[in-house]
Design an enzyme around this catalytic site. Structure first.
Site, PDB file in Angstrom:
ATOM      1  N   TYR A 144       0.922 -10.521   8.331  1.00  0.00           N
ATOM      2  CA  TYR A 144       1.818 -10.332   9.467  1.00  0.00           C
ATOM      3  C   TYR A 144       1.386  -9.110  10.254  1.00  0.00           C
ATOM      4  O   TYR A 144       1.090  -8.065   9.667  1.00  0.00           O
ATOM      5  CB  TYR A 144       3.258 -10.136   8.969  1.00  0.00           C
ATOM      6  CG  TYR A 144       4.281  -9.925  10.074  1.00  0.00           C
ATOM      7  CD1 TYR A 144       4.589 -10.954  10.966  1.00  0.00           C
ATOM      8  CD2 TYR A 144       4.945  -8.707  10.220  1.00  0.00           C
ATOM      9  CE1 TYR A 144       5.529 -10.760  11.971  1.00  0.00           C
ATOM     10  CE2 TYR A 144       5.885  -8.516  11.213  1.00  0.00           C
ATOM     11  CZ  TYR A 144       6.189  -9.541  12.095  1.00  0.00           C
ATOM     12  OH  TYR A 144       7.118  -9.348  13.083  1.00  0.00           O
ATOM     13  N   ASP A 239      -4.739  -3.145   9.550  1.00  0.00           N
ATOM     14  CA  ASP A 239      -3.320  -2.982   9.855  1.00  0.00           C
ATOM     15  C   ASP A 239      -2.689  -2.300   8.637  1.00  0.00           C
ATOM     16  O   ASP A 239      -2.378  -2.945   7.641  1.00  0.00           O
ATOM     17  CB  ASP A 239      -2.682  -4.345  10.131  1.00  0.00           C
ATOM     18  CG  ASP A 239      -1.205  -4.222  10.475  1.00  0.00           C
ATOM     19  OD1 ASP A 239      -0.645  -3.110  10.341  1.00  0.00           O
ATOM     20  OD2 ASP A 239      -0.600  -5.234  10.873  1.00  0.00           O
ATOM     21  N   LYS A 267       6.051   2.202  10.387  1.00  0.00           N
ATOM     22  CA  LYS A 267       6.912   2.431   9.228  1.00  0.00           C
ATOM     23  C   LYS A 267       6.927   3.905   8.777  1.00  0.00           C
ATOM     24  O   LYS A 267       7.607   4.705   9.401  1.00  0.00           O
ATOM     25  CB  LYS A 267       6.539   1.444   8.116  1.00  0.00           C
ATOM     26  CG  LYS A 267       6.761  -0.007   8.643  1.00  0.00           C
ATOM     27  CD  LYS A 267       6.774  -1.111   7.646  1.00  0.00           C
ATOM     28  CE  LYS A 267       7.267  -2.390   8.331  1.00  0.00           C
ATOM     29  NZ  LYS A 267       6.322  -3.489   8.417  1.00  0.00           N
TER      30      LYS A 267
HETATM   31  C1  PLP Z   1       6.102  -4.390   9.714  1.00  0.00           C
HETATM   32  C2  PLP Z   1       4.706  -4.724  10.064  1.00  0.00           C
HETATM   33  C3  PLP Z   1       4.272  -4.839  11.396  1.00  0.00           C
HETATM   34  C4  PLP Z   1       5.217  -4.809  12.557  1.00  0.00           C
HETATM   35  O1  PLP Z   1       5.869  -3.594  12.679  1.00  0.00           O
HETATM   36  P1  PLP Z   1       7.259  -3.520  13.497  1.00  0.00           P
HETATM   37  O2  PLP Z   1       7.562  -2.076  13.540  1.00  0.00           O
HETATM   38  O3  PLP Z   1       8.229  -4.347  12.728  1.00  0.00           O
HETATM   39  O4  PLP Z   1       6.988  -4.090  14.843  1.00  0.00           O
HETATM   40  C5  PLP Z   1       2.927  -5.012  11.635  1.00  0.00           C
HETATM   41  N1  PLP Z   1       2.049  -5.086  10.622  1.00  0.00           N
HETATM   42  C6  PLP Z   1       2.421  -5.016   9.338  1.00  0.00           C
HETATM   43  C7  PLP Z   1       1.401  -5.072   8.260  1.00  0.00           C
HETATM   44  C8  PLP Z   1       3.768  -4.847   9.011  1.00  0.00           C
HETATM   45  O5  PLP Z   1       4.150  -4.827   7.733  1.00  0.00           O
END
Ligand code: PLP
Length: 424
Positions: A144, A239, A267
């Site tokens: 994701y 990511d 995060k």
């Molecule tokens: C949570 C997440 C996102 C998206 O971040 P948001 O702050 O919810 O937009 C992107 N990449 C990864 C790996 C994530 O866990």
């Protein structure tokens, strides 16, 4: 436990907010019940509107690595608030956060702050396309990267190379440049490079996949991605929105010793406030406006209050001796407790303070094996644990997050509940 207030709030919220929630997984559909509404949280505990208290293993989906409302972070936020909530102008705090990020993660020579992980990945992909002059990207099924149009794709089963959007409202034209490979299966990546010579701008990957449960990279997989992207003139984007500052100060890239061209963070770097960041090699980031022609902007980017929370959080992570060792020890003991209690009916994947209990007897190493899990067994487990005062993610495919506030008492309570579940 009584949940009357949560139920009432949910019924009312459903009238004004889609599904009663501002992010879909909060609706608890996968565990067949109404969500609990949260009133407050401190340390390792989260409290709902009915006054029930739980040991929290969601930690706001990762940010609260120090536990909730850490006094030093709250103080930093209060101090920042008193100086104004936003200016729309550069601040010393943004420089301090960029320096801290670089100090911890040396691949991020130049970075830009945004307000979410979604924005961070969307912008990193744009920079990669600008730098390479190519349109296509490769992502992995089950990874994701936020909800931007071009990344909301995991492709239907079977047709590896097909790129149908996951969501209505996303034109197929927007996702046709997103190619899908299989996590931990190098041959699927090689095949896409062979079929699209000179067209792939970047491979974007969660170095530890943490959005299909938790799936660790097989030995050599990340190195393979580094090698093939370099050979083919494409960029490697890690990511690290979840893994950054979670697996260690230097994230997964330090742990596995693989240096990406670009990295996305989110995060934890906001310490509970909305922050994301993307960055990497200077020559790539020099293409970003106003230095270069790749446009990207944000009214609240580098918000002084959010930046203060991020700086305070990272400084504590950096300056507390043994913090990551303690987190990993807790994660390891918790994995051990679950394996011992639930035996062959589960597969527990754990790395540091990130873990996942898959309800499957098989080893989970990729999307296929992750999705072989018995999600109704997970729903039973979730509901039982909730009643015992243990707050887990309301979906099989989310990680369990441990914070530095989790200690012996929380471990005993959680492990006792897992053992209780094994008895029923
Ligand atoms: C949570 C997440 C996102 C998206 O971040 P948001 O702050 O919810 O937009 C992107 N990449 C990864 C790996 C994530 O866990």
């Amino acid at each position: 436990m009584r949940f009357a207030k949560s139920e009432e709030l949910f019924e009312q919220s459903k009238r004004r907010i889609p599904g009663g929630v501002n992010s879909p997984v909060r609706a608890y559909q996968a565990v067949h019940r109404h969500p609990v509404f949260i009133d407050r949280a401190a340390g390792a505990y989260i409290c709902d509107a009915d006054g029930n208290s739980y040991v929290d293993y969601v930690c706001s989906w990762g940010p609260c690595i120090l536990g909730h409302a850490h006094p030093a972070v709250v103080a930093a936020v209060q101090e920042a608030c008193a100086r104004g909530l936003t200016y729309g102008a550069p601040t010393a705090g943004e420089l301090a956060l960029a320096e801290l990020i670089y100090e911890c993660m040396p691949s991020m020579e130049v970075s830009r702050l945004v307000s979410s992980g979604t924005e961070a990945v969307m912008s990193a992909v744009r920079a990669a396309r600008g730098f390479t002059g190519r349109d296509k990207i490769i992502k992995f099924r089950g990874c994701y990267h936020g909800h931007s149009d071009g990344l909301l794709v995991r492709a239907g089963s079977g047709a590896l190379t097909q790129s149908a959007p996951d969501s209505m409202g996303v034109p197929a034209d927007y996702t046709k440049h997103t190619l899908i490979a299989e996590y931990n299966h190098p041959e699927t990546v090689r095949e896409l490079f062979e079929k699209n010579p000179g067209e792939i701008a970047a491979v974007v990957v969660e170095p530890v996949a943490a959005n299909m449960g938790v799936v660790l990279p097989e030995p050599g997989f990340l190195e393979f991605l580094r090698g093939i992207t370099k050979d083919r003139g494409a960029l490697l984007i890690f990511d690290e929105v979840i893994t950054g500052f979670r697996l260690g100060l230097g994230g997964a890239q330090e742990l596995f010793g693989v240096k990406p061209d670009l990295t996305t963070l989110g995060k934890i770097i906001g310490g509970g406030m909305p922050v994301g960041a993307y960055g990497g090699r200077k020559e790539i980031m020099d293409l970003v406006a106003p230095v270069g022609p790749v446009y990207q902007a944000g009214t609240l980017s580098g918000n002084p209050v959010a930046t203060a929370a991020g700086i305070a959080t990272i400084k504590i992570l950096r300056d507390t001796p043994g913090l990551y060792e303690k987190l990993a020890a807790y994660g390891g003991r918790m994995a051990g407790c679950v394996r011992e209690s639930l035996g062959a009916s589960v597969c527990v994947n754990q790395i540091g303070s990130l873990l996942c209990v898959f309800f499957t007897g098989e080893r989970v190493t990729d999307y296929e094996s992750a999705t072989a899990s018995d999600v109704s067994a997970y729903a039973h487990y979730f509901n039982y644990m909730l009643e015992q005062g243990i707050y887990l993610a309301p979906s099989q495919y989310e990680a369990m997050f441990v914070s530095a506030a989790h200690g012996e008492e929380e471990f005993e309570k959680t492990c006792a509940a897992v053992k209780g579940f094994a008895q029923i």
